[in-house]
Motif scaffolding. Structure first.
Motif, PDB file in Angstrom:
ATOM      1  N   ARG A   1       0.838  -1.209   0.000  1.00  0.00           N
ATOM      2  CA  ARG A   1       0.000   0.000   0.000  1.00  0.00           C
ATOM      3  C   ARG A   1       0.869   1.254   0.000  1.00  0.00           C
ATOM      4  O   ARG A   1       0.594   2.227  -0.710  1.00  0.00           O
ATOM      5  N   GLU A   2       1.924   1.242   0.807  1.00  0.00           N
ATOM      6  CA  GLU A   2       2.837   2.390   0.852  1.00  0.00           C
ATOM      7  C   GLU A   2       3.554   2.571  -0.480  1.00  0.00           C
ATOM      8  O   GLU A   2       3.701   3.690  -0.969  1.00  0.00           O
ATOM      9  N   SER A   3       3.976   1.475  -1.084  1.00  0.00           N
ATOM     10  CA  SER A   3       4.618   1.544  -2.398  1.00  0.00           C
ATOM     11  C   SER A   3       3.644   2.082  -3.432  1.00  0.00           C
ATOM     12  O   SER A   3       4.010   2.918  -4.273  1.00  0.00           O
ATOM     13  N   PHE A   4       2.401   1.614  -3.396  1.00  0.00           N
ATOM     14  CA  PHE A   4       1.377   2.072  -4.336  1.00  0.00           C
ATOM     15  C   PHE A   4       1.209   3.584  -4.245  1.00  0.00           C
ATOM     16  O   PHE A   4       1.153   4.273  -5.261  1.00  0.00           O
ATOM     17  N   ARG A   5       1.138   4.105  -3.012  1.00  0.00           N
ATOM     18  CA  ARG A   5       1.017   5.562  -2.834  1.00  0.00           C
ATOM     19  C   ARG A   5       2.218   6.281  -3.445  1.00  0.00           C
ATOM     20  O   ARG A   5       2.062   7.299  -4.128  1.00  0.00           O
ATOM     21  N   PHE A   6       3.414   5.755  -3.220  1.00  0.00           N
ATOM     22  CA  PHE A   6       4.627   6.363  -3.780  1.00  0.00           C
ATOM     23  C   PHE A   6       4.553   6.389  -5.299  1.00  0.00           C
ATOM     24  O   PHE A   6       4.797   7.425  -5.924  1.00  0.00           O
TER      25      PHE A   6
ATOM     26  N   ARG B   1       1.961   6.225  -7.243  1.00  0.00           N
ATOM     27  CA  ARG B   1       0.903   7.143  -7.681  1.00  0.00           C
ATOM     28  C   ARG B   1       1.398   8.583  -7.625  1.00  0.00           C
ATOM     29  O   ARG B   1       1.194   9.356  -8.558  1.00  0.00           O
ATOM     30  N   GLU B   2       2.065   8.958  -6.532  1.00  0.00           N
ATOM     31  CA  GLU B   2       2.588  10.324  -6.384  1.00  0.00           C
ATOM     32  C   GLU B   2       3.656  10.642  -7.429  1.00  0.00           C
ATOM     33  O   GLU B   2       3.805  11.792  -7.832  1.00  0.00           O
TER      34      GLU B   2
END
Length: 85
Positions: A64-69, A71-72
């Motif tokens: 989830r944290e990687s996904f946010r990164f 996406r940003e």
């Protein structure tokens, strides 16, 4: 179930499957299959990034944290859900 020829990123010619165990991706920049729980600093050098996510809670949280990164950073995101056999 079969062997995939591979070697370290520092010594493999282009077009081969390479294992990156260092802090650099070398000259390889097409597809990164990230098996770490964090995004490597050199990930932005790759055209595409794939991550394998299993049902382990710690791995899912890291994903989830990687996904946010990603996406940003503007990566085009796509997920593929595989059926359990």
């Amino acid at each position: 179930e079969s062997f995939v020829p591979h070697g370290p990123a520092e010594s493999e010619p282009e077009g081969q499957v390479v294992l990156g165990l260092a802090e650099s991706c070398g000259d390889h920049q097409d597809l990164l299959i990230n098996l770490d729980l964090k995004v490597p600093a050199f990930a932005k050098a790759f055209a595409r990034v794939a991550e394998v996510v299993v049902e382990d809670p710690a791995i899912r949280q890291a994903a989830r944290e990687s996904f946010r990164f990603y996406r940003e950073q503007g990566y085009p995101l796509q997920d593929h859900r595989l059926q359990r056999l």
